[in-house]
Write a protein that holds these residues in place. Structure first.
Motif, PDB file in Angstrom:
ATOM      1  N   GLN A 165       0.721  -0.520   0.362  1.00  0.00           N
ATOM      2  CA  GLN A 165       0.218   0.126  -0.028  1.00  0.00           C
ATOM      3  C   GLN A 165       1.211   1.442  -0.456  1.00  0.00           C
ATOM      4  OE1 GLN A 165      -2.613   0.603   3.627  1.00  0.00           O
ATOM      5  NE2 GLN A 165      -3.924   0.778   2.155  1.00  0.00           N
ATOM      6  N   LEU A 166       0.667   2.379  -0.868  1.00  0.00           N
ATOM      7  CA  LEU A 166       1.514   3.755  -0.678  1.00  0.00           C
ATOM      8  C   LEU A 166      -0.405   4.538   0.027  1.00  0.00           C
ATOM      9  CD1 LEU A 166       3.579   3.897  -3.723  1.00  0.00           C
ATOM     10  CD2 LEU A 166       3.863   4.114  -1.018  1.00  0.00           C
ATOM     11  N   LEU A 167       0.318   5.619   0.200  1.00  0.00           N
ATOM     12  CA  LEU A 167      -0.134   6.066   0.815  1.00  0.00           C
ATOM     13  C   LEU A 167      -0.084   8.310   0.375  1.00  0.00           C
ATOM     14  CD1 LEU A 167      -1.882   4.619   4.035  1.00  0.00           C
ATOM     15  CD2 LEU A 167      -2.784   5.038   2.115  1.00  0.00           C
ATOM     16  N   VAL A 168      -1.002   8.887   0.262  1.00  0.00           N
ATOM     17  CA  VAL A 168      -0.382  10.861   0.418  1.00  0.00           C
ATOM     18  C   VAL A 168      -1.294  10.896   1.530  1.00  0.00           C
ATOM     19  CG1 VAL A 168       0.329  12.238  -1.173  1.00  0.00           C
ATOM     20  CG2 VAL A 168       0.565  10.429  -1.961  1.00  0.00           C
ATOM     21  N   TRP A 169      -1.178  11.329   2.179  1.00  0.00           N
ATOM     22  CA  TRP A 169      -2.655  12.011   3.159  1.00  0.00           C
ATOM     23  C   TRP A 169      -1.301  13.678   3.566  1.00  0.00           C
ATOM     24  CZ3 TRP A 169      -1.328  13.442   9.089  1.00  0.00           C
ATOM     25  CH2 TRP A 169      -2.953  13.762   9.279  1.00  0.00           C
ATOM     26  N   GLU A 170      -2.247  14.784   3.462  1.00  0.00           N
ATOM     27  CA  GLU A 170      -2.706  16.138   3.657  1.00  0.00           C
ATOM     28  C   GLU A 170      -2.723  16.352   5.228  1.00  0.00           C
ATOM     29  OE1 GLU A 170      -4.039  19.986   1.706  1.00  0.00           O
ATOM     30  OE2 GLU A 170      -5.053  18.973   1.969  1.00  0.00           O
ATOM     31  N   TRP A 171      -1.759  16.466   5.925  1.00  0.00           N
ATOM     32  CA  TRP A 171      -2.012  16.548   7.412  1.00  0.00           C
ATOM     33  C   TRP A 171      -2.141  17.490   7.835  1.00  0.00           C
ATOM     34  CZ3 TRP A 171       0.428  21.300   9.935  1.00  0.00           C
ATOM     35  CH2 TRP A 171       1.028  21.793   9.464  1.00  0.00           C
ATOM     36  N   LYS A 172      -2.702  18.907   6.932  1.00  0.00           N
ATOM     37  CA  LYS A 172      -3.684  19.676   7.289  1.00  0.00           C
ATOM     38  C   LYS A 172      -4.920  19.850   7.433  1.00  0.00           C
ATOM     39  CE  LYS A 172       0.041  23.302   5.851  1.00  0.00           C
ATOM     40  NZ  LYS A 172       0.271  24.453   5.463  1.00  0.00           N
ATOM     41  N   SER A 173      -5.443  19.086   6.665  1.00  0.00           N
ATOM     42  CA  SER A 173      -6.708  18.651   6.555  1.00  0.00           C
ATOM     43  C   SER A 173      -6.991  17.488   6.583  1.00  0.00           C
ATOM     44  CB  SER A 173      -7.060  19.049   4.985  1.00  0.00           C
ATOM     45  OG  SER A 173      -6.849  18.234   4.107  1.00  0.00           O
ATOM     46  N   GLU A 174      -5.847  16.948   7.000  1.00  0.00           N
ATOM     47  CA  GLU A 174      -6.372  14.905   7.533  1.00  0.00           C
ATOM     48  C   GLU A 174      -6.916  14.517   6.453  1.00  0.00           C
ATOM     49  OE1 GLU A 174      -7.812  14.670  11.622  1.00  0.00           O
ATOM     50  OE2 GLU A 174      -6.322  16.751  12.210  1.00  0.00           O
ATOM     51  N   SER A 175      -6.662  15.240   4.872  1.00  0.00           N
ATOM     52  CA  SER A 175      -7.446  13.632   4.325  1.00  0.00           C
ATOM     53  C   SER A 175      -6.189  13.539   3.279  1.00  0.00           C
ATOM     54  CB  SER A 175      -8.474  14.842   3.580  1.00  0.00           C
ATOM     55  OG  SER A 175      -7.125  16.022   2.512  1.00  0.00           O
ATOM     56  N   TYR A 176      -7.016  12.517   2.616  1.00  0.00           N
ATOM     57  CA  TYR A 176      -5.359  11.180   1.456  1.00  0.00           C
ATOM     58  C   TYR A 176      -6.524  12.330   0.081  1.00  0.00           C
ATOM     59  CZ  TYR A 176      -6.012   7.561   4.725  1.00  0.00           C
ATOM     60  OH  TYR A 176      -5.613   6.733   6.083  1.00  0.00           O
ATOM     61  N   ILE A 177      -5.469  12.100  -0.630  1.00  0.00           N
ATOM     62  CA  ILE A 177      -4.790  12.144  -1.732  1.00  0.00           C
ATOM     63  C   ILE A 177      -4.467  11.838  -2.948  1.00  0.00           C
ATOM     64  CG2 ILE A 177      -3.199  14.069  -2.794  1.00  0.00           C
ATOM     65  CD1 ILE A 177      -4.670  15.475  -1.217  1.00  0.00           C
ATOM     66  N   LEU A 178      -3.704  10.522  -1.925  1.00  0.00           N
ATOM     67  CA  LEU A 178      -3.968   9.035  -2.454  1.00  0.00           C
ATOM     68  C   LEU A 178      -3.712   7.921  -1.670  1.00  0.00           C
ATOM     69  CD1 LEU A 178      -2.756   7.763  -5.489  1.00  0.00           C
ATOM     70  CD2 LEU A 178      -0.549   7.899  -4.383  1.00  0.00           C
ATOM     71  N   LYS A 179      -4.498   6.728  -2.315  1.00  0.00           N
ATOM     72  CA  LYS A 179      -5.082   5.618  -1.558  1.00  0.00           C
ATOM     73  C   LYS A 179      -5.263   4.388  -2.514  1.00  0.00           C
ATOM     74  CE  LYS A 179      -7.001   3.970   2.979  1.00  0.00           C
ATOM     75  NZ  LYS A 179      -7.895   3.386   3.594  1.00  0.00           N
ATOM     76  N   GLN A 180      -4.157   3.633  -3.393  1.00  0.00           N
ATOM     77  CA  GLN A 180      -3.777   3.383  -4.041  1.00  0.00           C
ATOM     78  C   GLN A 180      -3.391   1.931  -3.388  1.00  0.00           C
ATOM     79  OE1 GLN A 180      -4.947   3.033  -7.356  1.00  0.00           O
ATOM     80  NE2 GLN A 180      -6.327   4.538  -6.563  1.00  0.00           N
TER      81      GLN A 180
END
Length: 893
Positions: free
Chosen positions: A363-378
């Motif tokens: 799994q690879l995840l890209v997470w935006e820590w300011k808005s606490e939302s996922y940019i990529l979840k593949q």
């Protein structure tokens, strides 16, 4: 034949580090290839270049033009990222644990075992040997685990397994001077292996003023620096100028006095003294504070530091990651993404996105820590992909695997947009319904499920009175009848799609039914079994079995030609038999044993040439026009055969990855020991902090007991082949993932009717003379894509009907393909659609009579129109009220 590698989807992240280039491009290793994901456009592509084994490390140049990849054999590829081409290759003598470009891009620091090597980075100039070793530091007592450059590219801080971090100074011009540098400064005090060491800078002056070191036991030490006066007194004493000699000698031929000489040397030394006071290794370093992440007994496995924000992100072996503000050590986030080890954690350039990789889950995840939302979840399929299916418009690709999951991918972007996980055992067969809105799946758990691709739910489940294991699946053209073949009871079950009720059970086979397909033109069902037979069934008239084709060996799979007038099936002896299903006679057979043969397993007692294992085709697929057939099996090759001439057109080697078993034809005798092959001896270290986990394959239902003697080392094979209905691409489900190959006509010159007068100059002259008909015909005869599109666009809208009707039928397929391509890229939407409409009006009867030859081109055109219709529908629905307002205001005016 001109298919080229396009993309790799469904393959999981297996380990190694990920890097972010230009703030939005995520570069990660996928086996022995490099995957590039555009986080803004939500697109992913895989570079066509391959390493010899699975990749261990990746680093990118500061400008994002070059990347450096290092595999498990310590072989390095220097790749031009925009051109996707390998520029240089080099091999290192020691295992590489870290590598990084300097901030100015001039050097590459490589941690090769205990050595820190500084290489000059290759550029755009042509060189005989582009990699030049500038300096080697051999001061570490154990393997180097991490390194970091200072912003001015003069210093490196290096962490190693000897529990220390060291500060190295690199200045090629001053390195030879005596008192510039002694031994590297040591940062001591850690009680475990150093995982990361980073430079910190002063935000006002942008000068390095601190160093952070992180160890595996979850400790972070902060180090600060200040000028050491004692050190400079020693330097001044050691660097005192030599005795100038007698007054007569001092005056010499220039007549310069003693005072002037001393004054000049004193000024030079003072200037050097001021310069050396700014050097980090001449400053006094001290431990400012110790902080601990308090995650015991979990180990720290990944970390990264962002200088601009002064933040540290850390990942642990229990799946927890944390974000801390330094130097106050304030915890901003402390979250868990899994229960498995985090193998990579990295900031992007701006510091607003965090990238995490978990090799155990793929799994690879890209997470935006300011808005606490996922940019990529593949997340790819962690175990082997068993089956694939194209949608009717070729835009979607569904995959089913041994991990019990079904994923649906967008072919153009390479992204998975939905995952179905209701199956409780391996998924063995997939089938798209004609309307593209429904997907069928068969599984070893004894169920056949129907999935709604609008609401993303399982809306119907087909079961049997007693549990069975399904391995094949088919549906008729109307979508009213669903059929599935079993592995254990050798029966074929028939259900109604509307009611879900079991209609019939077809008995007669005496072996597993691995092949099942309805005829494209009538309601005849064909099935193949390991009992050496192919049977035809008439389901709707209730006649049952109507025909039986006998073979001398087990029949492994079957497939109908798109026009339904030919049936191909493969047998265990490596032959492909072609039958006329209407007359019931065998037309001919293709011998493919020697074509599919290749590759020797580590445990094989015989050579690849003498081995009989795997010399057969387990999956077949016709082209869209039925002129050639693709065949694959338990081999590294996929074969393409011309049906009319019964000859091998081309062999595709699906991988060169030596980490997989069965890639090499000849094994190296040096790797054979008394205990067996050297690669199969389990001598791995107990601490696996490298971030590269060994891949272990799940035991499939197809595997016999004791059939994995290589301790789970993946064996290269092709389990399923499918050609897109448009004929422009095809997909192969392999051990490495789903390989996509697409047709590329830009590199081939294939004129249809060339003459001495047919030239690009003649086309331009016809366009200047306002002769669009002649110009279009000349460009179609040359079969040059750019010229054809140029002539299409040059036609006036009023002249389209006349020009369309004047095109000869033999050029119609090429013209439709050009229009389909223009719909994908050209902004003149109404103009191209007008062309399509007039072509259908002028050549409707010819298209209907020759539908088989024109089917791939028409499917491509349908795909382009469908995609545009969906895009416009989404745009109009989101701007419905604005359009109403504009229409109302225009009516009032």
């Amino acid at each position: 034949m001109n298919y080229r590698f396009q993309n790799l989807i469904g393959a999981p992240y297996r380990g190694g580090n990920a890097v972010v280039v230009n703030n939005t491009l995520l570069i990660s290793p996928v086996g022995n290839r490099v995957s590039v994901t555009d986080l803004l456009k939500s697109e992913t592509l895989t570079l066509p270049c391959q390493a010899s084994t699975n990749l261990r490390r990746i680093t990118a140049s500061p400008d994002g033009l070059f990347i450096l990849t290092i595999d498990e054999n310590n072989r390095c590829l220097f790749i031009n990222l925009p051109r996707r081409a390998v520029l240089h290759r080099i091999s290192f003598k020691h295992p590489v644990a870290a590598a990084k470009f300097s901030p100015d891009g001039r050097f590459i620091a490589v941690a090769a075992g205990k050595l820190l090597q500084i290489w000059r980075s290759p550029g755009f100039r042509k060189e005989f040997f582009p990699f030049e070793l500038v300096k080697t530091f051999a001061d570490c007592n154990d393997r180097i685990t991490s390194l970091d450059w200072s912003p001015d590219s003069k210093y490196l801080v290096v962490g190693s397994k000897d529990l220390t971090a060291r500060l190295f100074y690199l200045d090629v011009a001053k390195r030879k001077k005596k008192n510039i540098l002694g031994k590297p400064f040591l940062f001591l005090g850690h009680r475990d292996v150093i995982v990361g060491a980073f430079f910190g800078v002063d935000k006002k002056t942008n000068a390095v003023n601190k160093v952070y070191t992180l160890s595996r036991d979850g400790a972070i030490f902060s180090w600060g620096c200040s000028v050491s006066d004692d050190k400079f007194e020693d330097m001044e004493r050691d660097s005192e100028p030599d005795s100038p000699g007698t007054p007569e000698q001092r005056q010499g031929q220039n007549g310069v006095g003693e005072n002037e000489v001393n004054l000049k040397k004193r000024k030079e030394f003072d200037a050097k003294d001021e310069e050396n006071r700014d050097l980090l290794h001449n400053m006094k370093w001290e431990l400012l504070k110790k902080d601990f992440f308090m995650q015991a007994p979990a180990k720290l496995t990944a970390c990264d530091y962002h200088r601009g924000l002064d933040m540290v992100v850390v990942g642990f072996s229990n799946g927890v990651f944390a974000l801390y503000q330094m130097p106050d050590f304030v915890c901003i986030h402390l979250l868990s993404i899994s229960r498995e080890k985090i193998t990579t954690a990295v900031f992007n350039d701006l510091g607003n996105w965090l990238t995490f990789g978990c090799a155990k889950l793929g799994q690879l995840l890209v997470w935006e820590w300011k808005s606490e939302s996922y940019i990529l979840k593949q997340q790819g399929h962690y175990f082997d992909v068993n089956c694939i299916a194209y949608s009717q418009d070729s835009q979607l690709l569904a995959t089913g695997a041994d991990d019990n999951k079904i994923k649906v991918w967008t072919v153009s972007s390479g992204f998975c947009f939905v995952t179905f996980s209701e199956h409780t055992n391996a998924v063995t067969a997939l089938h798209f319904m004609a309307n593209n809105h429904c997907l069928l799946s068969a599984s070893l758990d004894g169920t056949v499920r129907a999935w709604d691709l609008f609401r993303y739910r399982n809306f119907r489940t087909f079961v049997t009175p007693t549990p069975k294991q399904f391995v094949s699946l088919a549906s008729d053209q109307s979508g009213e009848v669903i059929c599935a073949g079993t592995l254990d009871s050798f029966e074929i079950f028939v259900w109604s799609m509307k009611t879900g009720r079991l209609l019939d059970v077809l008995s007669g086979h005496e072996g597993p039914v691995h092949g099942l397909m309805f005829s494209p033109t009538n309601a005849i069902l064909a099935s193949s079994s390991w009992d050496n037979t192919v049977r035809l069934w008439d389901i709707f008239d209730g006649k049952g079995g109507v025909e039986k084709f006998d073979h001398t060996h087990d029949v492994l799979t079957l497939v109908y030609r798109p026009d339904g007038k030919q049936l191909a099936c493969s047998t265990l002896d490596g032959q492909i038999h072609f039958w006329d299903p209407i007359e019931g006679v065998e037309m001919f057979a293709i011998e493919g044993r020697r074509d599919i043969a290749g590759g020797r397993l580590m445990t094989d007692r015989r050579s690849a040439a003498n081995s009989s294992a795997g010399k057969c085709f387990t999956t077949l697929c016709y082209s869209a026009d039925g002129s050639y057939i693709l065949a694959g099996g338990s081999s590294k090759y996929i074969c393409m055969y011309d049906i009319a001439d019964q000859v091998l057109l081309r062999r595709f080697q699906i991988t060169h990855n030596l980490s997989l078993d069965g890639v090499l034809d000849f094994l190296n005798s040096k790797n054979m020991t008394e205990a067996g092959p050297l690669d199969l001896i389990d001598d791995d270290n107990s601490d696996a902090e490298d971030g590269v986990d060994k891949q272990t394959r799940k035991k499939s239902a197809y595997d016999l007991p004791g059939s994995m003697p290589n301790h789970g080392r993946p064996i290269i094979r092709t389990k399923c082949l499918r050609i897109a209905p448009t004929g422009r691409s095809w997909a192969a489900a392999t051990t490495e993932g789903v390989l996509l190959y697409s047709m590329d006509e830009s590199f081939i010159f294939d004129p249809t009717d060339l003459d001495i007068d047919v030239t690009p100059e003649a086309v331009d002259a016809a366009l200047k003379a306002d002769q669009p008909k002649r110009a279009l015909i000349l460009s179609l005869r040359m079969n040059e894509d750019t010229l054809i599109k140029k002539c299409i666009v040059a036609v006036a809208p009023a002249d389209i009907p006349a020009v369309a009707s004047s095109v000869p039928f033999k050029y119609l397929q090429r013209l439709v393909e050009a229009l389909a391509d223009l719909l994908e890229k050209c902004p003149h939407l109404e103009f191209i659609l007008r062309w399509c409409q007039e072509l259908c009006k002028a050549h409707g009867n010819s298209i209907q009579q020759n539908s088989r030859s024109l089917l791939p081109a028409l499917k491509s055109l349908q795909k382009s129109i469908t995609r545009l219709h969906q895009d416009l529908a989404d745009t109009c629905s989101s701007n419905e009220y604005m359009l109403r307002y504009l229409c109302s205001t225009s009516n009032k005016r």
